[in-house]
Design an enzyme around this catalytic site. Structure first.
Site, PDB file in Angstrom:
ATOM      1  N   SER A   8       0.770  -1.125  -0.086  1.00 21.12           N
ATOM      2  CA  SER A   8       0.171  -0.089   0.028  1.00 21.12           C
ATOM      3  C   SER A   8       0.934   1.397   0.287  1.00 21.12           C
ATOM      4  O   SER A   8       1.784   1.564   0.930  1.00 21.12           O
ATOM      5  CB  SER A   8      -0.821   0.002   1.187  1.00 21.12           C
TER       6      SER A   8
ATOM      7  N   HIS B 259      -1.036  -0.995  -4.534  1.00 21.38           N
ATOM      8  CA  HIS B 259      -2.158  -0.691  -3.816  1.00 21.38           C
ATOM      9  C   HIS B 259      -2.392   0.904  -3.493  1.00 21.38           C
ATOM     10  O   HIS B 259      -1.612   1.407  -2.766  1.00 21.38           O
ATOM     11  CB  HIS B 259      -2.422  -1.406  -2.494  1.00 21.38           C
TER      12      HIS B 259
ATOM     13  N   ASP C 212      -4.486   3.962  -1.892  1.00 16.69           N
ATOM     14  CA  ASP C 212      -5.510   4.304  -1.143  1.00 16.69           C
ATOM     15  C   ASP C 212      -5.910   5.766  -1.325  1.00 16.69           C
ATOM     16  O   ASP C 212      -5.348   6.614  -1.028  1.00 16.69           O
ATOM     17  CB  ASP C 212      -5.414   4.100   0.228  1.00 16.69           C
TER      18      ASP C 212
ATOM     19  N   MET D 182      -8.600   8.627  -0.366  1.00  7.08           N
ATOM     20  CA  MET D 182      -9.692   8.820   0.910  1.00  7.08           C
ATOM     21  C   MET D 182     -10.099  10.305   0.572  1.00  7.08           C
ATOM     22  O   MET D 182      -9.158  11.053   0.208  1.00  7.08           O
ATOM     23  CB  MET D 182      -8.877   8.721   2.121  1.00  7.08           C
TER      24      MET D 182
ATOM     25  N   HIS E 261      -8.061   1.749  -4.200  1.00  5.96           N
ATOM     26  CA  HIS E 261      -8.842   1.413  -3.327  1.00  5.96           C
ATOM     27  C   HIS E 261      -9.990   2.550  -2.937  1.00  5.96           C
ATOM     28  O   HIS E 261      -9.138   3.501  -2.346  1.00  5.96           O
ATOM     29  CB  HIS E 261      -8.208   0.791  -2.014  1.00  5.96           C
TER      30      HIS E 261
ATOM     31  N   MET F  81     -11.829   4.989  -0.925  1.00  6.30           N
ATOM     32  CA  MET F  81     -12.605   5.042   0.210  1.00  6.30           C
ATOM     33  C   MET F  81     -13.340   6.308   0.238  1.00  6.30           C
ATOM     34  O   MET F  81     -12.732   7.266   0.825  1.00  6.30           O
ATOM     35  CB  MET F  81     -11.658   4.812   1.446  1.00  6.30           C
TER      36      MET F  81
ATOM     37  N   MET G 111     -11.676  -5.689   4.482  1.00  7.84           N
ATOM     38  CA  MET G 111     -10.910  -4.711   5.558  1.00  7.84           C
ATOM     39  C   MET G 111     -10.691  -5.579   6.637  1.00  7.84           C
ATOM     40  O   MET G 111     -11.597  -5.884   7.581  1.00  7.84           O
ATOM     41  CB  MET G 111     -11.642  -3.594   5.805  1.00  7.84           C
TER      42      MET G 111
ATOM     43  N   ASP H 251      -6.775  -6.277   3.673  1.00  4.72           N
ATOM     44  CA  ASP H 251      -6.237  -5.009   3.776  1.00  4.72           C
ATOM     45  C   ASP H 251      -6.239  -4.551   5.301  1.00  4.72           C
ATOM     46  O   ASP H 251      -7.457  -4.355   5.600  1.00  4.72           O
ATOM     47  CB  ASP H 251      -6.851  -4.100   2.660  1.00  4.72           C
TER      48      ASP H 251
HETATM   49  C1  DX5 Z   1      -6.349   1.644   5.413  1.00  2.66           C
HETATM   50  C2  DX5 Z   1      -5.799   1.246   3.875  1.00  2.66           C
HETATM   51  C3  DX5 Z   1      -4.654   0.372   3.767  1.00  2.66           C
HETATM   52  C4  DX5 Z   1      -3.613   0.759   4.469  1.00  2.66           C
HETATM   53  C5  DX5 Z   1      -2.868  -0.440   5.218  1.00  2.66           C
HETATM   54  O1  DX5 Z   1      -7.579   2.337   5.146  1.00  2.66           O
HETATM   55  O2  DX5 Z   1      -6.872   1.088   3.024  1.00  2.66           O
HETATM   56  O3  DX5 Z   1      -4.417  -0.245   2.542  1.00  2.66           O
HETATM   57  O4  DX5 Z   1      -2.578   1.332   3.832  1.00  2.66           O
HETATM   58  O5  DX5 Z   1      -1.802   0.024   6.173  1.00  2.66           O
HETATM   59  P1  DX5 Z   1      -1.283  -1.221   7.364  1.00  2.66           P
HETATM   60  O6  DX5 Z   1      -0.851  -2.170   6.212  1.00  2.66           O
HETATM   61  O7  DX5 Z   1      -0.115  -0.299   7.874  1.00  2.66           O
HETATM   62  O8  DX5 Z   1      -2.403  -1.470   8.034  1.00  2.66           O
HETATM   63 ZN    ZN Z   2      -6.368   0.089   1.088  1.00  9.37          ZN
END
Ligand code: DX5
Ligand code: ZN
Length: 288
Positions: free
Chosen positions: A7, A32, A34, A36, A65, A67, A136, A174
């Protein structure tokens, strides 16, 4: 082989292009990403323009991903930015089914994600439409949280669904994934391990990625037995699937708690608790 998707949330944001090349040369399968929006989750990261900017640094598949609320508004932008796979949340407001259709219409693979406190059954209506289910194992929004072991049965549940329906479905996990929790997830049926902090903290993540790819029955069923002996394919069921609509049939478990699922839970309880790897669910709910 189990896939590994670092990620980029844990990357050095001031050097994202370099960091992308770093995971690519370490043998990662996917990057990956993320995204947000500060609404669906209480944090803001980056969006399509940043993804577009880093696309030129590597050919590694981009696993976005989202969010974000009402994700259908931005699917075109993520397609234009060069994403290969886009995952939306079943909890996001807006037309989720339409967003999935839009992702596929634009030539990308589609994923559906479920938060720790959402029952996995909420995914059922979307599973026939998608290429990936993202389970998740932390509350979305931040990296570096502890793995929530109560989410493990969801992995087995989706795996059962995929086997029963003959679906070519990636099952990604994840949040809080490391060498211990990742192995448990792969044993429970995960095919993709997403990890931020556990990989980016390593000076050289290549050995870890190599090792993680060997996790799970898909990677090399050591004793040669069927990877998921408690499961049966559609045609294996006594009486067969005749008369049923395979697209709408609900998963039927032979056992209330599958063999793998029991093993994974035991391993989680025995091997993980006390090591600081796992956290309890805030509001425990029955997942299945
Ligand atoms: C959290 C993300 C993850 C995050 C995971 O909302 O979707 O992808 O980066 O991070 P770690 O592996 O540090 O939990
Ligand atoms: Zn993620």
């Amino acid at each position: 082989m189990t896939k590994v998707a670092p990620s980029m949330l844990s990357a050095d944001f001031s050097r994202l292009g370099d960091e992308l090349r770093r995971i690519d040369s370490a043998g990662a399968d996917w990057a990956h990403l993320d995204v947000m929006d500060g609404m669906f989750v209480p944090n803001i990261t980056f969006g399509a323009p940043v993804i577009k900017a880093i696309r030129k640094h590597s050919d590694i598949p981009f696993d976005a991903h989202l969010m974000i609320q009402d994700p259908i508004r931005y699917i075109k932008d993520f397609a234009d930015a060069g994403c290969d796979l886009v995952t939306v949340h079943c909890e996001a407001v807006g037309d989720i089914r339409g967003a999935i259709q839009e992702i596929k219409a634009r030539g990308m693979r589609a994923g559906i994600s479920v938060n720790p406190e959402t029952p996995v059954t909420e995914l059922e209506e979307y599973l026939p439409l998608v290429d990936l289910a993202l389970i998740m194992t932390v509350h979305p929004g931040f990296g570096g949280q502890s793995f929530i072991a109560e989410c493990i049965p969801k992995i087995s549940y989706v795996r059962d669904w995929a086997v029963e329906n003959g679906a070519d479905l990636e099952i990604s996990v994840d949040g809080g994934v490391n060498e211990f929790t990742g192995k448990v997830c792969a044993d429970a049926g995960a095919t993709v391990l997403v990890a931020g902090s556990a990989l980016f903290k390593l000076e050289d993540m290549a050995p870890a990625i190599r090792e993680w790819k060997t996790f799970g029955p898909d990677a090399g069923c050591r004793d040669g037995s069927k990877p998921f002996p408690h499961m049966h394919a559609v045609g294996d069921r006594p009486g067969g699937p005749e008369g049923e609509d395979p697209g709408r049939r609900r998963v039927q478990h032979d056992l209330p708690v599958s063999v793998h699922h029991q093993a994974a839970r035991r391993q989680a309880a025995d091997g993980l608790r006390g090591e600081g790897d796992v956290a309890p669910l805030r509001n425990p709910v029955p997942h299945i």
